[in-house]
Design an enzyme around this catalytic site. Sequence first.
Site, mmCIF file in Angstrom:
data_model
loop_
_atom_site.group_PDB
_atom_site.id
_atom_site.type_symbol
_atom_site.label_atom_id
_atom_site.label_comp_id
_atom_site.label_asym_id
_atom_site.label_seq_id
_atom_site.Cartn_x
_atom_site.Cartn_y
_atom_site.Cartn_z
ATOM 1 C CG ASP A 69 -97.088 98.980 87.736
ATOM 2 O OD1 ASP A 69 -96.587 98.148 88.509
ATOM 3 O OD2 ASP A 69 -98.205 99.493 87.923
ATOM 4 C CG ASP B 276 -90.010 100.217 84.799
ATOM 5 O OD1 ASP B 276 -89.926 100.843 85.866
ATOM 6 O OD2 ASP B 276 -90.446 99.054 84.724
ATOM 7 C CG ASP C 69 -91.955 99.882 90.451
ATOM 8 O OD1 ASP C 69 -92.897 99.741 89.642
ATOM 9 O OD2 ASP C 69 -90.768 99.772 90.125
ATOM 10 C CG ASN D 42 -87.687 101.970 88.784
ATOM 11 O OD1 ASN D 42 -88.067 100.958 88.231
ATOM 12 N ND2 ASN D 42 -86.486 102.081 89.344
ATOM 13 N NE ARG E 37 -86.834 93.857 91.420
ATOM 14 C CZ ARG E 37 -87.534 94.235 90.350
ATOM 15 N NH1 ARG E 37 -87.545 95.491 89.967
ATOM 16 N NH2 ARG E 37 -88.210 93.350 89.653
ATOM 17 C CD GLU F 14 -95.372 95.329 85.828
ATOM 18 O OE1 GLU F 14 -95.177 95.271 87.056
ATOM 19 O OE2 GLU F 14 -94.451 95.280 84.995
#
EC number: 3.6.1.15
Length: 176
Positions: A105, A107, A103, A87, A23, A123
Site C-alpha cells: 500500500d 508508495d 504490494d 512501491n 494488478r 490505505e
Amino acid sequence: MGFPKEGETIQIHSYKHNGQIHRIWNETTILKATELCIIGANDRTMVTESDGRTWVTREPAICYFHAKQWFNVIGMLREDGIYYYCNISSPFALDDEAIKYIDYDLDVKVFPDMTYHILDEDEYADHKKAMNYPKEIDGILRYHLNTLLHWIHQRKGPFASEFIDIWYERYLHYTK
C-alpha cells in the site's frame, strides 16, 4: 525455475497481503536478472486491475526489483524528466509465470528534482487492520520505507543520475 534471459518478456504480478491479485503488467522485457535483482522495461503495456479493468501505460518505464529490499522502483521517462513510483512491497519472487510481489500500500512518488511525496498512508492503515498485518511486517515495512528514502536522498541504485538512461538505452536494443 531459471532466471529469465535478457531480452525475454515476462509478466509482473502484484498481490495484496491476503493473497488476492492486485494488478498485472502484461509484458516487461528483462534487461538483467540475477538472484539479487531484476531490471526490466516496458512501454505502453497493458495493465489489468483486480476488478478486470485495463489500461495501458503512457511512457517507457524501467522497473527495479531487489531480493533483499522491501520495495520496488519504477522509473518513468517523461518529456520533463524522470519520475519514480516506488512501491513498498515484499522482495520479488519469480516463477515461470511472472515476477511477483506483495504490494503493501505505501508508495513514494519521486519527482525529477528528487523531491518526493509519501502516498497512501490511509490505505496502509486500513489494510493493516483489515488484513491483520503482523507487527513484524509493519516494522519491516517502516524500516524499508526509511531505507528507500535514504536511497532517494543519496541517489543510490535506481535513483543514481544515469541509471534509468543507461537501462533505457539497453531496452531500445530489444525494441528495434
